[in-house]
Design a protein around this motif. Sequence first.
Motif, mmCIF file in Angstrom:
data_model
loop_
_atom_site.group_PDB
_atom_site.id
_atom_site.type_symbol
_atom_site.label_atom_id
_atom_site.label_comp_id
_atom_site.label_asym_id
_atom_site.label_seq_id
_atom_site.Cartn_x
_atom_site.Cartn_y
_atom_site.Cartn_z
ATOM 1 N N VAL A 60 -35.434 11.483 -41.684
ATOM 2 C CA VAL A 60 -35.571 12.804 -42.299
ATOM 3 C C VAL A 60 -36.400 12.711 -43.579
ATOM 4 O O VAL A 60 -36.150 11.849 -44.428
ATOM 5 C CB VAL A 60 -34.170 13.384 -42.620
ATOM 6 C CG1 VAL A 60 -34.303 14.797 -43.185
ATOM 7 C CG2 VAL A 60 -33.282 13.381 -41.376
ATOM 8 N N ILE A 106 -37.438 14.846 -46.893
ATOM 9 C CA ILE A 106 -37.007 16.014 -47.678
ATOM 10 C C ILE A 106 -37.970 16.208 -48.847
ATOM 11 O O ILE A 106 -38.083 15.351 -49.731
ATOM 12 C CB ILE A 106 -35.576 15.817 -48.229
ATOM 13 C CG1 ILE A 106 -34.601 15.453 -47.099
ATOM 14 C CG2 ILE A 106 -35.106 17.084 -48.950
ATOM 15 C CD1 ILE A 106 -33.201 15.066 -47.586
ATOM 16 N N SER A 107 -38.694 17.332 -48.843
ATOM 17 C CA SER A 107 -39.608 17.668 -49.939
ATOM 18 C C SER A 107 -38.882 18.655 -50.857
ATOM 19 O O SER A 107 -38.425 19.704 -50.404
ATOM 20 C CB SER A 107 -40.884 18.290 -49.361
ATOM 21 O OG SER A 107 -41.742 18.707 -50.398
ATOM 22 N N VAL A 108 -38.769 18.295 -52.135
ATOM 23 C CA VAL A 108 -37.948 19.105 -53.046
ATOM 24 C C VAL A 108 -38.795 19.706 -54.161
ATOM 25 O O VAL A 108 -39.432 18.983 -54.939
ATOM 26 C CB VAL A 108 -36.818 18.258 -53.685
ATOM 27 C CG1 VAL A 108 -35.825 19.176 -54.402
ATOM 28 C CG2 VAL A 108 -36.116 17.404 -52.649
ATOM 29 N N THR A 164 -30.319 18.142 -53.990
ATOM 30 C CA THR A 164 -30.946 17.156 -53.094
ATOM 31 C C THR A 164 -29.863 16.266 -52.476
ATOM 32 O O THR A 164 -29.875 15.998 -51.267
ATOM 33 C CB THR A 164 -31.971 16.309 -53.872
ATOM 34 O OG1 THR A 164 -32.867 17.187 -54.549
ATOM 35 C CG2 THR A 164 -32.755 15.401 -52.950
ATOM 36 N N CYS A 199 -28.081 18.008 -49.685
ATOM 37 C CA CYS A 199 -28.881 17.996 -48.455
ATOM 38 C C CYS A 199 -28.784 16.620 -47.784
ATOM 39 O O CYS A 199 -28.615 16.515 -46.562
ATOM 40 C CB CYS A 199 -30.325 18.346 -48.805
ATOM 41 S SG CYS A 199 -31.431 18.434 -47.406
ATOM 42 N N ALA A 233 -27.476 15.486 -44.067
ATOM 43 C CA ALA A 233 -28.308 14.704 -43.142
ATOM 44 C C ALA A 233 -27.557 13.452 -42.660
ATOM 45 O O ALA A 233 -27.563 13.135 -41.462
ATOM 46 C CB ALA A 233 -29.619 14.309 -43.827
ATOM 47 N N ILE A 250 -33.802 8.337 -44.810
ATOM 48 C CA ILE A 250 -34.142 9.567 -45.527
ATOM 49 C C ILE A 250 -35.113 9.221 -46.658
ATOM 50 O O ILE A 250 -34.874 8.299 -47.436
ATOM 51 C CB ILE A 250 -32.889 10.248 -46.122
ATOM 52 C CG1 ILE A 250 -31.903 10.649 -44.997
ATOM 53 C CG2 ILE A 250 -33.279 11.478 -46.946
ATOM 54 C CD1 ILE A 250 -30.590 11.230 -45.491
ATOM 55 N N VAL A 256 -37.122 11.142 -49.877
ATOM 56 C CA VAL A 256 -37.183 12.348 -50.697
ATOM 57 C C VAL A 256 -38.503 12.350 -51.456
ATOM 58 O O VAL A 256 -38.895 11.336 -52.042
ATOM 59 C CB VAL A 256 -35.999 12.377 -51.696
ATOM 60 C CG1 VAL A 256 -36.171 13.519 -52.704
ATOM 61 C CG2 VAL A 256 -34.670 12.512 -50.953
ATOM 62 N N ILE A 306 -37.466 18.770 -44.204
ATOM 63 C CA ILE A 306 -36.689 19.812 -44.892
ATOM 64 C C ILE A 306 -37.432 20.179 -46.169
ATOM 65 O O ILE A 306 -37.912 19.299 -46.891
ATOM 66 C CB ILE A 306 -35.269 19.288 -45.201
ATOM 67 C CG1 ILE A 306 -34.476 19.150 -43.885
ATOM 68 C CG2 ILE A 306 -34.545 20.211 -46.191
ATOM 69 C CD1 ILE A 306 -33.122 18.490 -44.028
ATOM 70 N N LEU A 349 -36.763 21.867 -49.562
ATOM 71 C CA LEU A 349 -35.635 22.263 -50.403
ATOM 72 C C LEU A 349 -36.132 22.825 -51.731
ATOM 73 O O LEU A 349 -37.040 22.251 -52.347
ATOM 74 C CB LEU A 349 -34.782 21.018 -50.650
ATOM 75 C CG LEU A 349 -33.308 21.229 -50.969
ATOM 76 C CD1 LEU A 349 -32.557 21.795 -49.776
ATOM 77 C CD2 LEU A 349 -32.666 19.911 -51.409
ATOM 78 N N THR A 393 -27.661 21.815 -43.412
ATOM 79 C CA THR A 393 -28.483 20.638 -43.069
ATOM 80 C C THR A 393 -27.891 19.909 -41.872
ATOM 81 O O THR A 393 -28.597 19.555 -40.919
ATOM 82 C CB THR A 393 -28.578 19.671 -44.274
ATOM 83 O OG1 THR A 393 -29.142 20.368 -45.383
ATOM 84 C CG2 THR A 393 -29.431 18.469 -43.940
#
Length: 308
Positions: A38, A40-42, A74, A77, A81, A89, A91, A134, A136, A236
Amino acid sequence: MVKGGMRWKSIAIFASAGIFTACLLPFALSAQPKELRVFISVDMEGITGVVNGAQLGPGDFEYEKFRRLMTAETNACIDGAFAAGATKITVSDSHGNGLSILPEELNPKVRLIRSWPRPLEMMEGVDAGYDAAILLGYHASINTPNAVRAHTMSSKRFFDMRLAGKHASEAMLSAGIAGHYGVPVVLVSGDDKAVDEIQKTIDKKIVGVVVKRALGYHSADNLSPAVARARITAATKEALLNLGTFKPFTLPKPLQLEITFKNMLNAEILAFLPIVERIDGATIRFTGKDIIEVMRFISFISQYSNAD
Ligand SMILES: [Zn+2]
């Protein structure tokens, strides 16, 4: 004979059922994804409680507090996940200077991408090795009225950005980059206007977590951080457990980009380049072979265009 016949028949049924099950077993096992990776762009503008510049940059009144809250959202999330079986994961700290998330407070099982410049900006690091993306804490584009801090890439530099003739949001760029690698966006969070814009322009199936109701560019009706976190964790997990229902978002190839600058001098200077066409005083056009080439161009002018 009858009993015996029944017994043999039962054995035959059980035996064939066993063979049938044995044949199906490898398919059943292979249907279970071994890995769930996964990305995850925050961003920060779409975190609950963020309403104006006082939360958004180093030295601003509430920045340190909201770095902690951004990191906590974060982590919420990430919890969701991992609860869905995530095996890897990553980020991306995708706001401001790219240094807002507090590494020491982030779940230690994930990797963190920080700082700029990076060619794919908010999605640097994503590739075909991921199964889901994702977005976020995202915000709406400049074309959505009454949304918190609505802009695309830079509120100081760009007045408008269009991809293949359509108004582009940061979410559209990010979803297009993920989609280029076959990775679907499964969840977005932010204010109600951002979530609505993303679902309408990218895919209505993307799960949306609304953490605040935007009242305008600098005002919102916010969920408590604890409530927002609980919703993000649950959504999530749910989204990733239904991964098969999401499709990657793809943009045309070649891809035409148009940017209208706030300062028209940027358009004038960029048009010195043969790869750039000036289509009006403040607007330029660039055509890349795909979203990756277009994003690298945007990244370049984000660094070098003039904000004044
Ligand atoms: Zn931001």
